[in-house]
Scaffold this active site. Structure first.
Site, short mmCIF file in Angstrom:
data_model
loop_
_atom_site.label_atom_id
_atom_site.label_comp_id
_atom_site.label_asym_id
_atom_site.label_seq_id
_atom_site.Cartn_x
_atom_site.Cartn_y
_atom_site.Cartn_z
N HIS A 9 0.87 -1.36 0.03
CA HIS A 9 0.11 -0.18 -0.13
C HIS A 9 0.75 1.26 -0.07
CE1 HIS A 9 -3.15 2.64 2.10
NE2 HIS A 9 -3.31 2.87 0.99
N GLU B 57 2.98 0.31 3.10
CA GLU B 57 2.45 -0.74 4.00
C GLU B 57 2.68 -2.20 3.35
OE1 GLU B 57 -0.68 1.51 7.14
OE2 GLU B 57 -1.21 1.04 5.04
N1 3HC Z 1 3.18 14.03 -7.62
C1 3HC Z 1 4.46 14.17 -7.64
N2 3HC Z 1 5.26 14.81 -7.00
C2 3HC Z 1 4.67 15.84 -6.25
C3 3HC Z 1 3.28 15.84 -5.94
C4 3HC Z 1 2.43 14.89 -6.96
N3 3HC Z 1 1.29 15.05 -6.90
N4 3HC Z 1 2.92 16.87 -5.14
C5 3HC Z 1 3.88 17.20 -4.82
N5 3HC Z 1 5.20 16.69 -5.21
C6 3HC Z 1 6.65 17.04 -4.93
C7 3HC Z 1 7.04 18.32 -5.65
O1 3HC Z 1 7.41 18.21 -7.10
C8 3HC Z 1 8.13 18.67 -4.75
O2 3HC Z 1 9.46 17.83 -5.24
P1 3HC Z 1 10.62 18.59 -5.09
O3 3HC Z 1 10.97 18.80 -3.48
O4 3HC Z 1 11.63 17.59 -5.56
O5 3HC Z 1 10.87 19.75 -5.58
C9 3HC Z 1 7.72 18.27 -3.16
O6 3HC Z 1 6.73 17.13 -3.57
C10 3HC Z 1 6.97 19.05 -2.23
O7 3HC Z 1 5.93 19.70 -2.97
P2 3HC Z 1 5.38 21.26 -2.95
O8 3HC Z 1 6.64 22.14 -2.56
O9 3HC Z 1 4.89 21.52 -4.27
O10 3HC Z 1 4.53 20.99 -1.71
P3 3HC Z 1 4.79 20.68 -0.20
O11 3HC Z 1 5.93 20.87 0.29
O12 3HC Z 1 3.37 21.56 0.35
O13 3HC Z 1 4.39 19.13 -0.27
C11 3HC Z 1 2.77 17.12 -0.29
C12 3HC Z 1 3.31 18.73 -0.84
C13 3HC Z 1 4.08 16.33 -0.48
C14 3HC Z 1 1.53 16.76 -0.96
C15 3HC Z 1 2.68 17.86 1.41
O14 3HC Z 1 1.63 18.65 1.46
C16 3HC Z 1 2.19 16.60 2.04
O15 3HC Z 1 2.89 15.88 2.47
N6 3HC Z 1 0.84 16.41 2.26
C17 3HC Z 1 0.45 15.10 2.99
C18 3HC Z 1 0.25 14.07 2.13
C19 3HC Z 1 -0.44 12.74 2.71
O16 3HC Z 1 -0.74 12.86 3.91
N7 3HC Z 1 -0.58 11.62 2.01
C20 3HC Z 1 -1.10 10.62 2.57
C21 3HC Z 1 -2.83 10.52 1.94
S1 3HC Z 1 -3.31 9.01 2.75
C22 3HC Z 1 -3.04 8.03 1.48
O17 3HC Z 1 -2.74 8.26 0.40
C23 3HC Z 1 -3.65 6.59 1.77
C24 3HC Z 1 -4.45 6.12 0.48
O18 3HC Z 1 -4.98 4.95 0.71
C25 3HC Z 1 -5.86 7.15 0.63
#
Ligand code: 3HC
Length: 297
Positions: free
Chosen positions: A141, A153
């Site tokens: 996961h 996971e």
């Molecule tokens: N795809 C690929 N890369 C991405 C991306 C995406 N959709 N979104 C952001 N990135 C990359 C950016 O390119 C950037 O890379 P770099 O450092 O190499 O330049 C890096 O991530 C940081 O992005 P940003 O500077 O644009 O923005 P943030 O620092 O705010 O990070 C985030 C964005 C990583 C999404 C952060 O806000 C975060 O960690 N959010 C929480 C996400 C989370 O909790 N995810 C789990 C969800 S639950 C789940 O997935 C389970 C499922 O079963 C539902």
């Protein structure tokens, strides 16, 4: 268990495209399957965009980006996954669709291949038992965005053999700095068991008028150190996926903590899935996201 060289990914959507990119970046040959050419092109296009951005930012050389793209092949035909050493499904969180998929794959993929599901909440055993190889079946996961989030996971189903589990864990360990964590086959595993009630509770808090969408999100960022607020996170994950996981957890545990709030149900009826549909708790059509005005109605 044979050495893993060729990997099949089924689904090139929100999770599938990210996983395919991660796996190809780790040096595997990847065949990714989608339902039709347009959906496939959209998913592969997202990967190409990410690879181009990495080159622009100086995080990757053009040569490396080209090599990663070169290791990715798209298909709409299950038969093209026949020689894969490992097949991972990352399709919609819908058991009936997943069972249909495994039925097809079970017939065409070589018998010694490992079968893995990226399910976020469904029991691994229900999928494993539908195939002729339940011992070779486990959960793997990933988290959204798969290219960025470290956790994977690794789920041991009750029929998963030690050999399969070890191979899945070893595979996850080869994926460029990911943190694999073993977990049992209990609905929601570790993260969604804890995260989804929090997300649906945030929706309930909004429904009850505790704060506006932006206030709730800003509060959790500033007060709890989360990288994004819970409602923005719902939009990132997809409100349809949040609803599907909540439903599975509710059915499994019969606990109100997992119940879908009425507002979520209405949003799904309206097609407000979040970023993927351009509107959810926020409207993404402008330069910066703004609160969805429809939610105030
Ligand atoms: N795809 C690929 N890369 C991405 C991306 C995406 N959709 N979104 C952001 N990135 C990359 C950016 O390119 C950037 O890379 P770099 O450092 O190499 O330049 C890096 O991530 C940081 O992005 P940003 O500077 O644009 O923005 P943030 O620092 O705010 O990070 C985030 C964005 C990583 C999404 C952060 O806000 C975060 O960690 N959010 C929480 C996400 C989370 O909790 N995810 C789990 C969800 S639950 C789940 O997935 C389970 C499922 O079963 C539902």
């Amino acid at each position: 268990m044979a050495e893993i060289k060729r990997v099949g990914i089924v689904g090139c959507g929100l999770m599938g495209h990210g996983i395919a990119q991660v796996v190809a970046t780790a040096g595997y040959d990847v065949t990714v399957r989608e339902v039709d050419d347009a959906t496939l092109a959209k998913g592969l296009g997202k990967i190409e965009k990410q690879l181009a951005r990495a080159v622009e930012k100086g995080k990757s050389s053009q040569e490396d980006a080209d090599a990663i793209r070169g290791r990715l092949t798209g298909t709409t035909d299950y038969a093209d996954l026949a020689d894969c050493d490992l097949v991972l499904e990352a399709i919609t969180e819908d058991l009936a669709l997943k069972l249909e998929l495994w039925k097809e794959l079970d017939q065409v993929v070589k018998p010694e291949a490992l079968f893995l599901t990226n399910t976020s909440s469904l029991a691994v055993i229900d999928q494993a038992a539908s195939t002729s190889r339940p011992a070779s079946f486990a959960g793997l996961h990933f988290f959204n965005p798969a290219q960025v989030m470290k956790l994977v996971e690794v789920v041991r189903g009750i029929t998963t053999s030690d050999e399969t589990f070890d191979a899945a864990l070893a595979f996850a360990n080869t994926l460029g700095g990911k943190t694999p964590i073993p977990t049992k086959d209990k609905a929601g595993f570790i993260v969604n068991r804890l995260l989804v009630p929090y997300m649906v509770d945030a929706i309930r808090a909004y429904e009850e008028g505790v704060g506006t969408i932006s206030e709730i999100d800003a509060a959790m960022k500033a007060g709890a150190g989360h990288p994004m607020g819970p409602l923005a996170l719902c939009d990132l994950v997809g409100n349809d996926t949040v609803g599907a996981i909540a439903e599975v957890l509710f059915t499994e545990f019969r606990s109100g903590r997992f119940a879908q709030p009425p507002l979520l149900r209405k949003m799904l009826a309206a097609g407000w899935y979040g970023r993927k549909s351009g509107i959810g708790f926020y409207d993404y059509s402008g330069e910066t996201p703004v609160e969805n005005p429809g939610l105030a109605r």
